[in-house]
Design a protein around this motif. Structure first.
Motif, PDB file in Angstrom:
ATOM      1  N   SER A 190      26.244 -74.178 -44.777  1.00 19.51           N
ATOM      2  CA  SER A 190      26.640 -72.758 -44.704  1.00 19.51           C
ATOM      3  C   SER A 190      25.540 -71.748 -44.716  1.00 19.51           C
ATOM      4  O   SER A 190      24.948 -71.861 -46.033  1.00 19.51           O
ATOM      5  N   ASP A 191      25.250 -70.780 -43.912  1.00 21.79           N
ATOM      6  CA  ASP A 191      24.060 -69.865 -43.911  1.00 21.79           C
ATOM      7  C   ASP A 191      24.847 -68.640 -44.652  1.00 21.79           C
ATOM      8  O   ASP A 191      23.975 -67.666 -44.518  1.00 21.79           O
ATOM      9  N   ASP A 192      25.998 -68.510 -44.993  1.00 19.77           N
ATOM     10  CA  ASP A 192      26.549 -67.354 -45.256  1.00 19.77           C
ATOM     11  C   ASP A 192      27.889 -67.637 -46.035  1.00 19.77           C
ATOM     12  O   ASP A 192      28.130 -68.725 -46.417  1.00 19.77           O
ATOM     13  N   PRO A 241       9.884 -62.181 -52.310  1.00 20.66           N
ATOM     14  CA  PRO A 241      10.893 -62.325 -53.660  1.00 20.66           C
ATOM     15  C   PRO A 241      11.831 -63.346 -53.695  1.00 20.66           C
ATOM     16  O   PRO A 241      12.254 -63.689 -52.565  1.00 20.66           O
ATOM     17  N   ASN A 242      12.057 -63.728 -54.909  1.00 18.31           N
ATOM     18  CA  ASN A 242      13.083 -64.852 -54.930  1.00 18.31           C
ATOM     19  C   ASN A 242      14.410 -64.688 -54.314  1.00 18.31           C
ATOM     20  O   ASN A 242      14.833 -63.309 -54.588  1.00 18.31           O
ATOM     21  N   PRO A 243      14.919 -65.360 -53.606  1.00 17.52           N
ATOM     22  CA  PRO A 243      16.224 -64.921 -53.120  1.00 17.52           C
ATOM     23  C   PRO A 243      17.188 -65.003 -54.089  1.00 17.52           C
ATOM     24  O   PRO A 243      17.356 -65.430 -55.049  1.00 17.52           O
ATOM     25  N   LYS A 244      18.176 -64.163 -53.684  1.00 15.35           N
ATOM     26  CA  LYS A 244      19.242 -63.804 -54.624  1.00 15.35           C
ATOM     27  C   LYS A 244      20.686 -63.968 -54.027  1.00 15.35           C
ATOM     28  O   LYS A 244      20.724 -64.059 -52.905  1.00 15.35           O
ATOM     29  N   ALA A 245      21.613 -64.410 -54.752  1.00 12.95           N
ATOM     30  CA  ALA A 245      23.041 -64.592 -54.248  1.00 12.95           C
ATOM     31  C   ALA A 245      23.624 -63.311 -53.693  1.00 12.95           C
ATOM     32  O   ALA A 245      23.055 -62.249 -53.926  1.00 12.95           O
ATOM     33  N   PRO A 246      24.274 -63.426 -52.598  1.00 16.94           N
ATOM     34  CA  PRO A 246      24.925 -64.627 -51.804  1.00 16.94           C
ATOM     35  C   PRO A 246      24.017 -65.480 -51.114  1.00 16.94           C
ATOM     36  O   PRO A 246      24.756 -66.302 -50.344  1.00 16.94           O
ATOM     37  N   PHE A 247      22.805 -65.341 -50.907  1.00 16.30           N
ATOM     38  CA  PHE A 247      21.736 -66.234 -50.285  1.00 16.30           C
ATOM     39  C   PHE A 247      22.180 -66.459 -48.754  1.00 16.30           C
ATOM     40  O   PHE A 247      22.412 -67.539 -48.204  1.00 16.30           O
ATOM     41  N   LEU A 248      22.151 -65.181 -48.051  1.00 13.85           N
ATOM     42  CA  LEU A 248      22.400 -64.896 -46.693  1.00 13.85           C
ATOM     43  C   LEU A 248      21.223 -65.573 -46.104  1.00 13.85           C
ATOM     44  O   LEU A 248      20.128 -65.207 -46.371  1.00 13.85           O
ATOM     45  N   ASN A 249      21.399 -66.478 -44.923  1.00 15.69           N
ATOM     46  CA  ASN A 249      20.502 -66.989 -44.086  1.00 15.69           C
ATOM     47  C   ASN A 249      20.103 -68.002 -44.849  1.00 15.69           C
ATOM     48  O   ASN A 249      18.976 -68.574 -44.306  1.00 15.69           O
ATOM     49  N   LEU A 250      20.532 -68.511 -45.894  1.00 16.53           N
ATOM     50  CA  LEU A 250      19.941 -69.592 -46.340  1.00 16.53           C
ATOM     51  C   LEU A 250      21.053 -70.854 -46.749  1.00 16.53           C
ATOM     52  O   LEU A 250      22.177 -70.370 -46.842  1.00 16.53           O
ATOM     53  N   ASN A 251      20.638 -72.005 -46.585  1.00 20.59           N
ATOM     54  CA  ASN A 251      21.777 -72.929 -46.934  1.00 20.59           C
ATOM     55  C   ASN A 251      21.191 -74.044 -47.878  1.00 20.59           C
ATOM     56  O   ASN A 251      19.945 -74.317 -48.094  1.00 20.59           O
TER      57      ASN A 251
END
Length: 141
Positions: A4-6, A76-86
Motif C-alpha cells: 500500500s502506497d497510502d 528529508p527523511n520521509p515521515k509517517a504516514p509515508f504517503l507514496n511509499l510502500n
C-alpha cells in the motif's frame, strides 16, 4: 500492508476501525524501520564498518545513496504516514558488484519480511467483534 502506497481503508467492508488502525500502524512501523535500516547501512559504508575494501564501500555507498535519493528516502527523511511509499521499496535496491557479502543489498534486507506478517485475529476478538451481525469476516492482508 506491504504494497500500500497510502493509508489502508476499509472500502466499506465490515472491518473494525481498530483493525484498520492496526494495519496502518504496522505498515508505518515497517516502513519506518526500513528507512532506518537503509540510513544505517549507508552510514556503515561511509564509516567503513561495511564493505571489504575502499572500492567496495565506495561503490555500495554511492549506489545506495543514489537509489535512496531516487526513491525519496534520503533527504528529508520521509515521515509517517509515508504517503507514496510502500514497504516493498527495498525490492528496487539491487547490486552485483562482486562476491563480498557486503556487496549485495539482498543480504542486508534478508531479515525483512515479504509480505509483512498479517494481524492476528485473536488480538481483535472480544465484545466488539462478537457483536457484529455479519457472518464470518475473512481478513487477508
Amino acid at each position: 500492508m506491504s504494497r500500500s502506497d497510502d493509508r489502508v481503508v476499509s472500502f466499506g467492508l465490515p472491518i473494525l476501525t481498530n483493525v484498520i488502525v492496526s494495519i496502518n500502524k504496522s505498515r508505518e512501523n515497517a516502513i519506518h524501520n526500513l528507512v532506518i535500516t537503509l540510513h544505517e547501512t549507508r552510514g556503515a559504508f561511509l564509516d567503513g564498518t561495511r564493505g571489504c575494501y575502499f572500492e567496495c564501500r565506495s561503490f555500495m555507498y554511492g549506489t545506495l545513496t543514489m537509489q535512496m535519493q531516487s526513491s525519496n528516502l534520503l533527504s528529508p527523511n520521509p515521515k509517517a504516514p509515508f504517503l507514496n511509499l510502500n514497504y516493498m521499496i527495498w525490492c528496487k535496491l539491487s547490486s552485483n558488484f562482486h562476491d563480498c557479502p557486503d556487496a549485495s543489498f539482498a543480504s542486508f534486507f534478508a531479515i525483512l519480511k515479504d509480505p509483512l506478517e498479517g494481524l492476528d485475529l485473536q488480538d481483535f476478538t472480544g465484545s466488539s467483534l462478537e457483536n457484529l451481525s455479519h457472518g464470518a469476516i475473512c481478513m487477508h492482508y
